[in-house]
Design a protein around this motif. Structure first.
Motif: not given
Length: 307
Positions: A131, A178, A182, A185-186, A226, A247, A275, A278, A280
Motif C-alpha cells: 500500500s 485495494q 484505503y 489513505l483515510v 480516494a 465512492r 472506511l 469509501f 472499504a
C-alpha cells in the motif's frame, strides 16, 4: 564538533525525484570520489546526486554514532498494536543512531527507528508495504505532477503507514490489496483535513507544519484519488472507459476534521467510519462493527445539531 571520519560510520537517506527537476546546488558525483574532507562543520552532512536511468537519486550523507541508549518514545510504542510480537522489544534492545543536530550536539535519529519499524511491518502477512508503494507512486506521478510540483515526501507517507498499522491491527485489514491501500489513505485524508500529521514516536510534533505546502489543494487531489482511484491507476489505453461513480458522498471533509476538535476520535472506530464512507470497510468482527456503528451514530447526531 570536530571528529575524524574514521570514528564514524555513514548512513544515507535518499529521496527520489525525476531527472532535471533537482536543486542546482547538488552536483552529480561518482561514489568513488566521495570524501569526508568535504564535510563542513556548519553543514553537518554531504549531498550526493546519482543518475539512475530515467530518474535521479538524491542522498544526504550524515555521520552516525551508534550507542546503546534509552528511547522513552520507542519504549512507549511497545504497547501499540499492529506490530509483530516482540519486534519492538528487539528494536529497543539494539543500539540507536545518533546524528548531528548542531556543531556540538547530537540527537537520536528517528529516521533509523522508523525504518526498523517499517521493516517489522514487512515481516507480517498482508499488503502493508504494498500500500505504501502504491501511494508513493500515485503521489509522485499524480499528486506531484511527475515530481514537478511540491508535495508530500516519502517520509510523510511512511509516517501515515505506521499510524495506519497501529489503527488497523487486524490481519484482515491488510489481506486484500485495494482495502489495504484505503487504510493509510483515510489516515492521510484526515491529516490533510486537520492540517496535522503527528510524528509516530513524538505525536506532539506536526510534520505538516511550516512545510510551505498548499494543504487545501493537496487535500483535493488526495480526495479525488480516494473517490475515483481508477483514474490515477490506469496504465494502458485498453483500460480507458466511462469512470465509475465516486465512492463517497457529501459531508466528508466535515467528518475528517472531527479529530481536530476532539482528539478522542483518533481511534480505530472513527477511521472505520471513514472506511465505510469509501465502501472499504470489510470487517466481520462484531465488536468492531458495533464500535464503528456507535461512532457513526454519534457523528450523525453532531451533524444534526450543527444544522
Amino acid at each position: 564538533m570536530a571528529t575524524r571520519s574514521s570514528a564514524l560510520d555513514w548512513k544515507s537517506r535518499g529521496r527520489r525525484s525525476l531527472a532535471g527537476h533537482s536543486p542546482r546546488s547538488h552536483k552529480e558525483s561518482d561514489a568513488s570520489s566521495l570524501s569526508a574532507d568535504s564535510l563542513r562543520e556548519e553543514q553537518l552532512g554531504l549531498s550526493l546526486r546519482v543518475s539512475s536511468g530515467w530518474r535521479t537519486l538524491h542522498f544526504n550523507m550524515v555521520p552516525v554514532v551508534r550507542k546503546r541508549l534509552r528511547v522513552p518514545a520507542l519504549e512507549g510504542a511497545q504497547l501499540v498494536p499492529g506490530f509483530p510480537e516482540g519486534a519492538l522489544r528487539g528494536i529497543v534492545r539494539q543500539e540507536v543512531a545518533l546524528v548531528p543536530a548542531g556543531a556540538e550536539l547530537w540527537r537520536v535519529s528517528t529516521d533509523y527507528l522508523l525504518t526498523r519499524l517499517l521493516g517489522a511491518l514487512g515481516c507480517l502477512r498482508g499488503h502493508r508495504l504494498d500500500s505504501l508503494s502504491i501511494l508513493d507512486g500515485v503521489n509522485c506521478e499524480s499528486w506531484r505532477d511527475g515530481g514537478r510540483s511540491p508535495g508530500l515526501t516519502f517520509g510523510h507517507l511512511k509516517m501515515v503507514l505506521l499510524w495506519a498499522a497501529a489503527l488497523f491491527p487486524a490481519p484482515e485489514d491488510w489481506a486484500e490489496l485495494q482495502g489495504a491501500v484505503y487504510r493509510p489513505l483515510v489516515v492521510l485524508l484526515c491529516c490533510l483535513a486537520t492540517r496535522n500529521l503527528p510524528h509516530f514516536l513524538h505525536p506532539e510534533r506536526n510534520l505538516l507544519q511550516d512545510t510551505g505546502l498548499d494543504l487545501g489543494a493537496l487535500y483535493q487531489r488526495v480526495e479525488r484519488f480516494a473517490s475515483q482511484p481508477e483514474a490515477a491507476l490506469r496504465i494502458h489505453a485498453t483500460h480507458l472507459g466511462r469512470s465509475p461513480p465516486p465512492r463517497v458522498g457529501s459531508g466528508l471533509r466535515a467528518l475528517l476534521q472531527l479529530p481536530a476538535g476532539e482528539p478522542a476520535y483518533w481511534a480505530t472506530a472513527y477511521f472505520d467510519v471513514l472506511l465505510d464512507k469509501f465502501q472499504a470497510f470489510n470487517i466481520q468482527d462484531e465488536q468492531r462493527v458495533s464500535a464503528m456503528q456507535s461512532v457513526f451514530l454519534k457523528t450523525k447526531t453532531l451533524g444534526a445539531e450543527e444544522r
